[in-house]
Design a protein around this motif. Structure first.
Motif, PDB file in Angstrom:
ATOM      1  N   SER A  32       0.838  -1.201   0.000  1.00 28.76           N
ATOM      2  CA  SER A  32       0.000   0.000   0.000  1.00 28.76           C
ATOM      3  C   SER A  32       0.867   1.244   0.000  1.00 28.76           C
ATOM      4  N   VAL A  33       1.914   1.220   0.785  1.00 31.33           N
ATOM      5  CA  VAL A  33       2.867   2.328   0.883  1.00 31.33           C
ATOM      6  C   VAL A  33       4.213   1.780   0.395  1.00 31.33           C
ATOM      7  N   PRO A  34       4.593   2.083  -0.844  1.00 30.42           N
ATOM      8  CA  PRO A  34       5.772   1.462  -1.454  1.00 30.42           C
ATOM      9  C   PRO A  34       7.107   2.116  -1.092  1.00 30.42           C
ATOM     10  N   TYR A  35       7.248   2.438   0.166  1.00 28.43           N
ATOM     11  CA  TYR A  35       8.475   3.071   0.650  1.00 28.43           C
ATOM     12  C   TYR A  35       8.837   2.467   1.993  1.00 28.43           C
ATOM     13  N   THR A  36      10.101   2.538   2.340  1.00 30.61           N
ATOM     14  CA  THR A  36      10.559   2.025   3.621  1.00 30.61           C
ATOM     15  C   THR A  36      11.386   3.087   4.325  1.00 30.61           C
ATOM     16  N   LEU A  89       5.416  -8.694  -4.767  1.00 31.94           N
ATOM     17  CA  LEU A  89       6.449  -8.239  -3.834  1.00 31.94           C
ATOM     18  C   LEU A  89       5.836  -7.424  -2.713  1.00 31.94           C
ATOM     19  N   CYS A  90       6.206  -7.784  -1.491  1.00 30.09           N
ATOM     20  CA  CYS A  90       5.809  -7.052  -0.296  1.00 30.09           C
ATOM     21  C   CYS A  90       6.994  -7.138   0.678  1.00 30.09           C
ATOM     22  N   LEU A  91       6.901  -6.550   1.824  1.00 32.50           N
ATOM     23  CA  LEU A  91       7.984  -6.591   2.810  1.00 32.50           C
ATOM     24  C   LEU A  91       8.071  -7.927   3.535  1.00 32.50           C
ATOM     25  N   GLU A  92       6.972  -8.412   4.061  1.00 28.69           N
ATOM     26  CA  GLU A  92       6.946  -9.545   4.991  1.00 28.69           C
ATOM     27  C   GLU A  92       7.552 -10.812   4.388  1.00 28.69           C
ATOM     28  N   ASP A  93       8.553 -11.364   5.054  1.00 36.10           N
ATOM     29  CA  ASP A  93       9.197 -12.595   4.601  1.00 36.10           C
ATOM     30  C   ASP A  93       8.288 -13.803   4.767  1.00 36.10           C
TER      31      ASP A  93
END
Length: 135
Positions: A32-36, A89-93
């Protein structure tokens, strides 16, 4: 075939290696928010990914992101109709802790018969197998 992965324990070169290994030609960013804010993961920010991968990178967090509710039907139909071999692609492994499995892949399997394969720690985990573990 649709693949899925989290970048939490990856680098962009790791992602590129996965793409070569599995013949993946399209990255579909479902954040949803493509930044880290994590400095060690800035290479996964939307603008960096778009620069590096060009048209092989698409941000679809507006229709497939999980932060503000389930993915839209429009987003699910988009994935089901892709002719290319994409990777979500998302963050969560851990795929069981991410909307890639609990929402997107579960609906693709149920509504379109597409069994998304999640790539985690050298393993290939089909959605059908993962859902059996949580049911």
């Amino acid at each position: 075939m649709i693949y899925s992965t989290g970048y939490e324990k990856r680098t962009v070169p790791d992602l590129e290696d996965l793409m070569k290994k599995y013949g993946i030609v399209l990255i579909v960013d479902v954040r949803s928010v493509p930044y880290t804010r994590r400095p060690d993961k800035y290479e996964f920010n939307r603008n960096q990914m778009a620069r590096r991968f060009g048209p092989a990178y698409q941000w679809k967090g507006d229709t497939l992101g999980g932060k503000h509710g389930p993915a839209t039907e429009e987003g699910i139909r988009y994935l089901a109709g892709l002719g290319d071999t994409p990777i979500l692609l998302c963050l969560e492994d851990d795929p069981l802790r991410c909307h890639r499995v609990t929402d997107i892949a579960a609906r693709l399997l149920r509504d379109h018969g597409i069994d998304v394969v999640h790539l985690q720690g050298g393993m290939e985990l089909p959605t059908s197998q993962l859902l059996e573990e949580i049911l």
